[in-house]
Design a protein around this motif. Sequence first.
Motif, PDB file in Angstrom:
ATOM      1  N   THR A 169      20.805 -10.531 -14.958  1.00  0.00           N
ATOM      2  CA  THR A 169      19.927 -11.363 -15.981  1.00  0.00           C
ATOM      3  C   THR A 169      18.474 -10.986 -15.813  1.00  0.00           C
ATOM      4  O   THR A 169      18.186 -11.073 -14.680  1.00  0.00           O
ATOM      5  CB  THR A 169      20.084 -12.561 -16.096  1.00  0.00           C
ATOM      6  N   LEU A 170      17.729 -10.179 -16.768  1.00  0.00           N
ATOM      7  CA  LEU A 170      16.269 -10.059 -16.367  1.00  0.00           C
ATOM      8  C   LEU A 170      15.713 -11.255 -17.512  1.00  0.00           C
ATOM      9  O   LEU A 170      15.700 -11.134 -18.734  1.00  0.00           O
ATOM     10  CB  LEU A 170      15.848  -8.678 -16.852  1.00  0.00           C
ATOM     11  N   ARG A 171      14.807 -11.835 -16.687  1.00  0.00           N
ATOM     12  CA  ARG A 171      13.802 -12.714 -17.909  1.00  0.00           C
ATOM     13  C   ARG A 171      12.562 -12.410 -17.291  1.00  0.00           C
ATOM     14  O   ARG A 171      11.992 -12.206 -16.235  1.00  0.00           O
ATOM     15  CB  ARG A 171      14.137 -14.364 -17.056  1.00  0.00           C
ATOM     16  N   LEU A 172      11.617 -12.192 -18.290  1.00  0.00           N
ATOM     17  CA  LEU A 172      10.097 -11.838 -18.246  1.00  0.00           C
ATOM     18  C   LEU A 172       9.408 -13.128 -18.888  1.00  0.00           C
ATOM     19  O   LEU A 172       9.786 -13.560 -19.862  1.00  0.00           O
ATOM     20  CB  LEU A 172       9.834 -10.637 -19.056  1.00  0.00           C
ATOM     21  N   SER A 178       2.292  -8.331 -13.509  1.00  0.00           N
ATOM     22  CA  SER A 178       2.464  -8.354 -14.804  1.00  0.00           C
ATOM     23  C   SER A 178       3.593  -7.431 -15.230  1.00  0.00           C
ATOM     24  O   SER A 178       3.487  -6.290 -15.010  1.00  0.00           O
ATOM     25  CB  SER A 178       0.913  -8.301 -15.439  1.00  0.00           C
ATOM     26  N   PRO A 179       4.496  -7.852 -16.298  1.00  0.00           N
ATOM     27  CA  PRO A 179       4.585  -9.303 -16.655  1.00  0.00           C
ATOM     28  C   PRO A 179       5.642  -9.857 -15.681  1.00  0.00           C
ATOM     29  O   PRO A 179       6.355  -9.185 -14.962  1.00  0.00           O
ATOM     30  CB  PRO A 179       5.440  -8.956 -18.013  1.00  0.00           C
ATOM     31  N   SER A 180       5.294 -10.991 -15.028  1.00  0.00           N
ATOM     32  CA  SER A 180       5.935 -11.703 -14.132  1.00  0.00           C
ATOM     33  C   SER A 180       7.402 -11.960 -14.667  1.00  0.00           C
ATOM     34  O   SER A 180       7.454 -12.113 -16.034  1.00  0.00           O
ATOM     35  CB  SER A 180       5.328 -13.025 -13.902  1.00  0.00           C
ATOM     36  N   GLY A 181       8.143 -12.343 -13.653  1.00  0.00           N
ATOM     37  CA  GLY A 181       9.542 -12.718 -13.983  1.00  0.00           C
ATOM     38  C   GLY A 181      10.687 -12.771 -12.994  1.00  0.00           C
ATOM     39  O   GLY A 181      10.227 -12.940 -11.954  1.00  0.00           O
ATOM     40  N   GLU A 182      11.945 -12.538 -13.169  1.00  0.00           N
ATOM     41  CA  GLU A 182      12.791 -12.554 -12.472  1.00  0.00           C
ATOM     42  C   GLU A 182      14.149 -12.009 -12.681  1.00  0.00           C
ATOM     43  O   GLU A 182      14.448 -11.864 -13.924  1.00  0.00           O
ATOM     44  CB  GLU A 182      13.264 -14.152 -12.589  1.00  0.00           C
ATOM     45  N   MET A 207      11.641 -14.363 -22.465  1.00  0.00           N
ATOM     46  CA  MET A 207      12.615 -13.544 -22.950  1.00  0.00           C
ATOM     47  C   MET A 207      13.504 -13.241 -21.925  1.00  0.00           C
ATOM     48  O   MET A 207      12.963 -12.923 -20.996  1.00  0.00           O
ATOM     49  CB  MET A 207      11.867 -12.260 -23.730  1.00  0.00           C
ATOM     50  N   GLN A 208      14.672 -13.013 -22.347  1.00  0.00           N
ATOM     51  CA  GLN A 208      15.709 -12.586 -21.120  1.00  0.00           C
ATOM     52  C   GLN A 208      16.804 -11.808 -21.931  1.00  0.00           C
ATOM     53  O   GLN A 208      16.974 -12.019 -23.104  1.00  0.00           O
ATOM     54  CB  GLN A 208      16.283 -13.739 -20.250  1.00  0.00           C
ATOM     55  N   GLN A 209      17.446 -10.816 -20.962  1.00  0.00           N
ATOM     56  CA  GLN A 209      18.562 -10.161 -21.374  1.00  0.00           C
ATOM     57  C   GLN A 209      19.340  -9.950 -20.433  1.00  0.00           C
ATOM     58  O   GLN A 209      19.111  -9.922 -19.207  1.00  0.00           O
ATOM     59  CB  GLN A 209      18.257  -8.782 -21.814  1.00  0.00           C
ATOM     60  N   SER A 210      20.613  -9.791 -20.656  1.00  0.00           N
ATOM     61  CA  SER A 210      21.834  -9.683 -19.597  1.00  0.00           C
ATOM     62  C   SER A 210      22.537  -8.503 -19.677  1.00  0.00           C
ATOM     63  O   SER A 210      22.789  -8.032 -20.665  1.00  0.00           O
ATOM     64  CB  SER A 210      22.639 -10.959 -19.287  1.00  0.00           C
ATOM     65  N   ILE A 211      23.266  -7.928 -18.590  1.00  0.00           N
ATOM     66  CA  ILE A 211      24.227  -6.903 -18.510  1.00  0.00           C
ATOM     67  C   ILE A 211      25.158  -7.166 -17.619  1.00  0.00           C
ATOM     68  O   ILE A 211      24.945  -7.705 -16.554  1.00  0.00           O
ATOM     69  CB  ILE A 211      23.412  -5.561 -18.518  1.00  0.00           C
ATOM     70  N   THR A 212      26.279  -6.649 -17.581  1.00  0.00           N
ATOM     71  CA  THR A 212      27.366  -6.707 -16.797  1.00  0.00           C
ATOM     72  C   THR A 212      27.430  -5.332 -15.642  1.00  0.00           C
ATOM     73  O   THR A 212      27.405  -4.346 -16.671  1.00  0.00           O
ATOM     74  CB  THR A 212      29.045  -6.890 -17.513  1.00  0.00           C
ATOM     75  N   ILE A 213      27.441  -5.363 -14.583  1.00  0.00           N
ATOM     76  CA  ILE A 213      27.567  -4.273 -13.848  1.00  0.00           C
ATOM     77  C   ILE A 213      28.918  -4.113 -12.754  1.00  0.00           C
ATOM     78  O   ILE A 213      28.953  -5.360 -12.357  1.00  0.00           O
ATOM     79  CB  ILE A 213      26.248  -4.177 -12.954  1.00  0.00           C
ATOM     80  N   SER A 214      29.566  -3.283 -13.159  1.00  0.00           N
ATOM     81  CA  SER A 214      30.698  -2.994 -12.139  1.00  0.00           C
ATOM     82  C   SER A 214      30.496  -2.662 -10.690  1.00  0.00           C
ATOM     83  O   SER A 214      30.820  -1.808 -10.093  1.00  0.00           O
ATOM     84  CB  SER A 214      31.791  -1.900 -12.688  1.00  0.00           C
ATOM     85  N   ARG A 215      29.778  -3.567  -9.889  1.00  0.00           N
ATOM     86  CA  ARG A 215      29.489  -3.564  -8.590  1.00  0.00           C
ATOM     87  C   ARG A 215      29.499  -5.205  -8.115  1.00  0.00           C
ATOM     88  O   ARG A 215      29.146  -6.077  -8.758  1.00  0.00           O
ATOM     89  CB  ARG A 215      27.893  -2.990  -8.268  1.00  0.00           C
TER      90      ARG A 215
END
Length: 147
Positions: A74-77, A57-61, A1-9
Amino acid sequence: MQQSITISRPAAEVLAYVADLDHWREWLPQLRREETDRPEGDLALDRAAGTVRWEFSPSGEWRVEGEGKVARLTLRLDAETATPNDPTERQTPHDALASGMEAALQSLKSHLERAEGGDPVLHTAGAPQRAYGQSTGEDTDQVSGSP
């Protein structure tokens, strides 16, 4: 599963922040409680690829992309489910994971942008505060120089 967000940095700043486990207690809601231990294990940083990986746990990136002053995080678990935080809430294990990921991304955005919006502990100095729709006494609709 993955989700993303935009960050002003800048992407390099975002990557350095998420690659430091010492920062995780600041933004990760599950680690805010002092009795909760920081995850055991190491992070694998690949600056060229813009990634940070972990095996606990849970492993991810984390994957950080972007140019200039805006980064996409982007966070992927490697999981599809999680135990709901509130057992009285009607939430599926899949929804619990999605909700936790969103909370982590919003908290990170708040910390990195130094603004409100997902982190109840972090407040921006000088930001208008409103209670129950009432202003703080300042007339925010008045344009400077107008009567």
